[in-house]
Design a protein around this motif. Structure first.
Motif, PDB file in Angstrom:
ATOM      1  N   GLY A 154       0.770  -1.249   0.000  1.00 53.00           N
ATOM      2  CA  GLY A 154       0.000   0.000   0.000  1.00 53.00           C
ATOM      3  C   GLY A 154       0.796   1.290   0.000  1.00 53.00           C
ATOM      4  N   ALA A 155       2.121   1.219   0.082  1.00 48.63           N
ATOM      5  CA  ALA A 155       2.916   2.454   0.017  1.00 48.63           C
ATOM      6  C   ALA A 155       2.813   3.031  -1.390  1.00 48.63           C
ATOM      7  CB  ALA A 155       4.374   2.169   0.361  1.00 48.63           C
ATOM      8  N   VAL A 156       2.723   4.332  -1.483  1.00 51.15           N
ATOM      9  CA  VAL A 156       2.577   4.969  -2.793  1.00 51.15           C
ATOM     10  C   VAL A 156       3.749   5.930  -3.005  1.00 51.15           C
ATOM     11  CG1 VAL A 156       1.116   6.374  -4.279  1.00 51.15           C
ATOM     12  CG2 VAL A 156       0.072   4.735  -2.713  1.00 51.15           C
ATOM     13  N   PHE A 157       4.765   5.439  -3.701  1.00 44.97           N
ATOM     14  CA  PHE A 157       5.948   6.263  -3.962  1.00 44.97           C
ATOM     15  C   PHE A 157       5.672   7.245  -5.099  1.00 44.97           C
ATOM     16  CE2 PHE A 157       7.607   2.376  -2.049  1.00 44.97           C
ATOM     17  CZ  PHE A 157       8.541   2.864  -1.159  1.00 44.97           C
ATOM     18  N   ASP A 158       6.464   8.318  -5.157  1.00 40.73           N
ATOM     19  CA  ASP A 158       6.416   9.217  -6.304  1.00 40.73           C
ATOM     20  C   ASP A 158       6.801   8.418  -7.553  1.00 40.73           C
ATOM     21  OD1 ASP A 158       5.751  11.210  -4.585  1.00 40.73           O
ATOM     22  OD2 ASP A 158       7.640  12.310  -4.702  1.00 40.73           O
ATOM     23  N   ARG A 159       6.323   8.880  -8.721  1.00 38.10           N
ATOM     24  CA  ARG A 159       6.475   8.101  -9.950  1.00 38.10           C
ATOM     25  C   ARG A 159       7.414   8.762 -10.950  1.00 38.10           C
ATOM     26  NH1 ARG A 159       4.575   3.890  -7.544  1.00 38.10           N
ATOM     27  NH2 ARG A 159       4.703   2.790  -9.538  1.00 38.10           N
ATOM     28  N   THR A 160       8.024   7.927 -11.781  1.00 42.98           N
ATOM     29  CA  THR A 160       8.785   8.426 -12.935  1.00 42.98           C
ATOM     30  C   THR A 160       7.790   8.660 -14.080  1.00 42.98           C
ATOM     31  OG1 THR A 160       9.071   6.251 -13.930  1.00 42.98           O
ATOM     32  CG2 THR A 160      10.713   6.916 -12.300  1.00 42.98           C
ATOM     33  N   PRO A 161       8.230   9.335 -15.156  1.00 44.96           N
ATOM     34  CA  PRO A 161       7.322   9.513 -16.307  1.00 44.96           C
ATOM     35  C   PRO A 161       6.840   8.174 -16.885  1.00 44.96           C
ATOM     36  CG  PRO A 161       9.214  10.971 -16.497  1.00 44.96           C
ATOM     37  CD  PRO A 161       9.493  10.071 -15.334  1.00 44.96           C
ATOM     38  N   GLU A 162       7.606   7.109 -16.674  1.00 36.13           N
ATOM     39  CA  GLU A 162       7.172   5.796 -17.170  1.00 36.13           C
ATOM     40  C   GLU A 162       6.210   5.102 -16.211  1.00 36.13           C
ATOM     41  OE1 GLU A 162      10.614   6.407 -16.651  1.00 36.13           O
ATOM     42  OE2 GLU A 162      10.655   7.361 -18.621  1.00 36.13           O
ATOM     43  N   GLY A 163       5.942   5.753 -15.071  1.00 37.80           N
ATOM     44  CA  GLY A 163       5.007   5.165 -14.113  1.00 37.80           C
ATOM     45  C   GLY A 163       5.645   4.238 -13.094  1.00 37.80           C
ATOM     46  N   ARG A 164       6.990   4.262 -13.052  1.00 40.75           N
ATOM     47  CA  ARG A 164       7.663   3.420 -12.044  1.00 40.75           C
ATOM     48  C   ARG A 164       7.993   4.253 -10.803  1.00 40.75           C
ATOM     49  NH1 ARG A 164      10.486   1.688 -16.863  1.00 40.75           N
ATOM     50  NH2 ARG A 164       9.855  -0.436 -17.389  1.00 40.75           N
ATOM     51  N   ILE A 165       8.561   3.577  -9.771  1.00 41.77           N
ATOM     52  CA  ILE A 165       8.946   4.285  -8.547  1.00 41.77           C
ATOM     53  C   ILE A 165      10.073   5.279  -8.869  1.00 41.77           C
ATOM     54  CG2 ILE A 165      10.068   4.004  -6.300  1.00 41.77           C
ATOM     55  CD1 ILE A 165       8.574   1.369  -5.986  1.00 41.77           C
TER      56      ILE A 165
END
Lengths: 250, 593
Positions: B108-119
């Motif tokens: 359930g942790a929600v990390f900030d995303r890269t433009p590709e949608g990864r952590i």
């Protein structure tokens, strides 16, 4: 500018008590919690206060300062120039001693929140705009000031009927997670008691993390409940389909 | 005597400390079922010092910089630790950190995303690649909250606001713990087959510190008293950027993320002084180097009005700052009256982390006491002489899990539960209640304050033999006075009473810091001796181990474990693995000035 602040701190327990006045030397930039610590170190070793980080990250030092629910670590004393600062424990929870209350009810509610339930395995592919909305809810520091100010809990003592704003935010966090697949709407409506919230936004106004509790968490959840249970057109088709069971509407 | 109000429980695995390491250990211990698990915290659940970790969790996932690998993370961590780390601990850590971070997303942790949608991963001091998975500037809170809700969804008994004062023994092995509920003062006895110590550090021994009140080293002190080895106690990390002004918030952490996102350091002459101290890494040098550089600038008369350096990120767009550093923006605006999107602000070193601690096995986290395991800041081995930012959040995940597994395996392997004889319990009950017999005794708050003064004056960022000896004498005389600590009031939520045990633990650990610092006659990482300013190859061969004895602390030199050739080869490389192609360019990713 006076060279000291005057504090009036509640001292007592479940059997009663009263405010006691203390004078604390001014230090530039000091917050209410600094003053309480000064009293503790010099005048009243046994003055009970809950705190941890003193940086508004942990949400432990919730109290009512001149009647307003606030974090003591984030409230500057110079906001109260020339006034006596009255510090009281949160009213919605049973008092243990002085400024410390028994907030265990919140932890009981927390246990009723079903865990995050993704059906695919991490790592997830999610865009930032997919998660912006729920990241707001992750700012919650569980200070329980929203629970303290919520009139459903505070004035009507409906703790058995309503989970309170904090846990609506927690529900929203999972419900709006792009990967969560649990059906949380029946619980939000029934045991959660979202219908008891009548949107006075007191919770939003005291949130030290500036979470738009009412607008971004509670109202969207109310809408999901309304769509599910009270939309007449959906209901009509549901009845046509012979699915009249309220708990299993779809 | 209130022994009749004692509550007794028995568990297979008992976890002491409800921060990130403790929760991760409890989750793992309970994950296969069939083992009873309890976790005990001194505060409410979810309030532990982990919430204060801001910048991120370091793991070579390679979402932003693809060439990152465990070898590079290993290289960076050993280099930053000045090679007195336990190499095997570092190897395990670097290999497992990515999986532990990804697993949080599953919970359930929600990390900030890269433009590709990864952590998303950010740059941090001493890391060769952008490596820190983060959520704005509140990563620790996200980890703690995720683990907290994971734990309460499982069959784990949670004890909140319980102070543990003593570990109990059955012969030479650990058998349980005892203490009292802070809310009403009634006693609690917790019997256990295995115990995981996850009690964090002891930064509260210093006056200027980023640590919360809990960081009083209870676990390390209790483990030492029952014979566990403590190691590298002189290695204390001073974070370069604590708030300086106003005095009420001095020491409060300003995340390294400010520099990671492009913040620059200036002295009073508007000079980017880090270019002089570390031309290659500049602001993103390791914490020991940056902290020392700020200290030196202030000593040279180039400090800010309140004795620090200027940290400036106002050249970045206001929206960017508010998105990447929302907590910092608000903290410095509310408490320091400064808008960091518009102007620079003052920072100075603040005590942040203990690299030293309870010696723990690289794979099992086992201490030298059978049945006792240690993970997180209380443990020693991973960070050597200086911790890299972001390695602590990854540490608690990797070794929290490993301690949980090892404790579970140990508990299930025991044929017979350990027994605790009543005399230990009775003696401890008497000791816990003793301060009430001295309502006019020494004030624990006053002793604590004097200890902090002594440590900050004599054993802080710069040390010398003469100074350390003065400090040691002060600590020893405070220890004498502390025997007469007394308190007023009753047992219901009495912070004065709670402080007595915190102060005892801090006095002990302060003594060990100073004794270790006297022994290490060189400068290495966080340990800087003005009388031995150089790092000496000879001293780099040793760790200093502290053992309890009737006659006081006994220090032994033990050899730093020797790396196998394949790991030694990694460390010997002139550039970090993966950076060969960009060798010659800046160590850190390109930065706008």
């Amino acid at each position: 500018m006076a060279d000291e602040f005057i504090l009036s701190i509640f001292r007592g327990d479940a059997d009663g008590g009263q405010e006691v006045e203390y004078r604390v030397p001014r230090v530039e930039g000091m917050v209410v919690l600094d003053a309480v610590h000064h009293v503790q170190a010099h005048e009243a070793q046994d003055l009970a206060v809950r705190w941890n980080c003193k940086a508004a990250h942990c949400g432990s030092c919730s109290a009512e300062i001149n009647g307003v629910p606030k974090l003591m670590c984030k409230t500057r004393l110079d906001e109260y120039e020339g006034q006596t600062v009255h510090i009281q424990p949160m009213k919605t929870f049973p008092i243990i001693k002085d400024l410390v209350t028994d907030v265990s009810w919140n932890y009981e509610v927390a246990k009723k929140i079903p865990a995050f339930h993704p059906t695919v395995a991490a790592p997830f592919r999610m865009q930032q705009w997919d998660v912006d909305r729920i990241q707001e809810f992750h700012h919650c520091i569980e200070c329980f000031l929203c629970q303290d100010v919520c009139h459903v809990l505070r004035d009507h003592q409906e703790k058995s009927q309503y989970y309170g704003p904090r846990f609506m935010v927690k529900m929203a966090e999972f419900e709006m997670h792009p990967m969560d697949r649990a059906d949380r709407i029946p619980q939000i409506k029934n045991e959660g008691g979202i219908g008891l919230c009548n949107v006075t936004k007191c919770c939003t106004s005291v949130c030290p993390q500036h979470i738009h509790i009412t607008d971004n968490a509670i109202i969207p959840l109310k809408e999901r409940v309304a769509d599910r249970y009270y939309d007449p057109i959906r209901n009509f088709f549901r009845k046509l389909g012979g699915k009249g069971d309220e708990s299993q509407p779809e | 005597m209130n022994i009749e109000t004692m509550e007794t429980h028995a568990f297979d695995v008992l976890v002491l400390g409800s921060g990130g390491a403790g929760l991760r250990a409890a989750v793992e211990a309970a994950s296969e079922g069939g083992v009873s698990v309890a976790i005990v915290g001194k505060s409410l659940l979810g309030k532990a010092h982990t919430v204060m970790a801001e910048g991120g969790a370091a793991a070579s996932i390679g979402n932003v910089d693809a060439p990152d690998s465990w070898q590079t993370h290993f290289y960076d961590t050993m280099k930053s630790g000045h090679y007195i780390n336990n190499y095997r601990t570092v190897e395990v850590f670097a290999k497992e950190a990515p999986a532990r971070v990804l697993e949080l997303e599953q919970w359930g942790a929600v990390f900030d995303r890269t433009p590709e949608g990864r952590i998303m991963q950010r740059a941090f001091g001493g890391h060769s690649f952008r490596r820190l998975a983060h959520i704005g500037d509140r990563t620790g809170m996200e980890l703690l909250r995720t683990l907290q809700y994971k734990a309460i969804s499982m069959d784990i008994k949670v004890f909140q606001e319980v102070t543990i004062t003593r570990l109990l023994m059955d012969g030479s092995r650990v058998a349980g713990a005892m203490g009292y509920y802070r809310a009403d003062g009634h006693f609690i006895l917790l019997k256990a087959k295995a115990i995981v110590l996850a009690t964090g550090g002891w930064g509260k021994v210093y006056k200027v510190t980023s640590n919360s009140w809990e960081s009083t080293g209870d676990g390390a002190a209790m483990a030492y008293r029952i014979g566990a080895d403590l190691k590298d106690m002189e290695m204390v990390q001073f974070h370069p950027t604590g708030m300086v002004w106003p005095p009420g918030v001095a020491g409060l952490l300003v995340t390294e993320g400010v520099r990671g996102e492009g913040g620059l350091l200036y002295n009073s002459e508007k000079e980017r002084f880090m270019k002089r101290y570390d031309p290659e890494r500049q602001e993103l040098s390791t914490r020991d180097v940056v902290a020392r550089s700020i200290f030196k600038e202030v000593q040279a008369g180039r400090g800010t009005p309140h004795g620090g350096a200027w940290l400036d990120i106002s050249h970045k767009k206001a929206d960017f700052i508010k998105q990447k550093l929302p907590g910092m923006y608000e903290q410095i605006l509310t408490l320091g009256d400064i808008d960091i999107t518009k102007q620079p602000f003052e920072v100075a070193p603040t005590c942040h982390y203990q690299m030293g601690g309870v010696q723990a096995h690289a794979e099992t986290c086992a201490t030298t006491v059978p049945g006792l395991f240690a993970a997180g800041e209380v443990a020693c081995g991973l960070h050597g002489a200086n911790r890299l930012g972001g390695n602590s959040l990854a540490d608690i995940l990797v070794f929290g899990r490993r301690a949980g597994i090892a404790a579970r395996d140990y508990a299930t392997s025991l044929k017979k539960a350990p027994e605790i004889d009543d005399t230990q319990v009775e003696a401890e009950v008497a000791r816990i209640l003793e301060p009430f017999n001295r309502p006019d005794g020494e004030n624990p708050y006053a002793i604590h304050q004097e200890l902090q003064e002594a440590m900050s004056t004599h054993a802080a960022i710069v040390r010398s033999e003469d100074d350390l000896k003065v400090g040691l004498n002060k600590i020893l005389s405070l220890k004498e006075r502390a025997k007469r600590m007394g308190i007023k009031g009753g047992r219901v939520y009495n912070p004065g009473w709670h402080a007595v045990f915190d102060v005892e633990n801090m006095l002990l650990l302060s003594e060990l810091i100073v004794r270790g610092a006297l022994e290490r006659k060189e400068s290495r990482g966080g340990h800087w001796r003005s009388d031995y300013p150089d790092e000496l190859p000879e001293m780099g061969k040793w760790n200093f181990v502290h053992q309890y004895s009737e006659d006081g602390d006994r220090i032994t030199r033990v050899p730093v474990p020797e790396m196998p050739p394949e790991l030694a080869e990694i460390c010997a490389r002139p550039v970090a693995p993966g950076r060969e192609k960009v060798a010659g360019s800046s160590q850190v990713p390109p930065r706008k000035e």
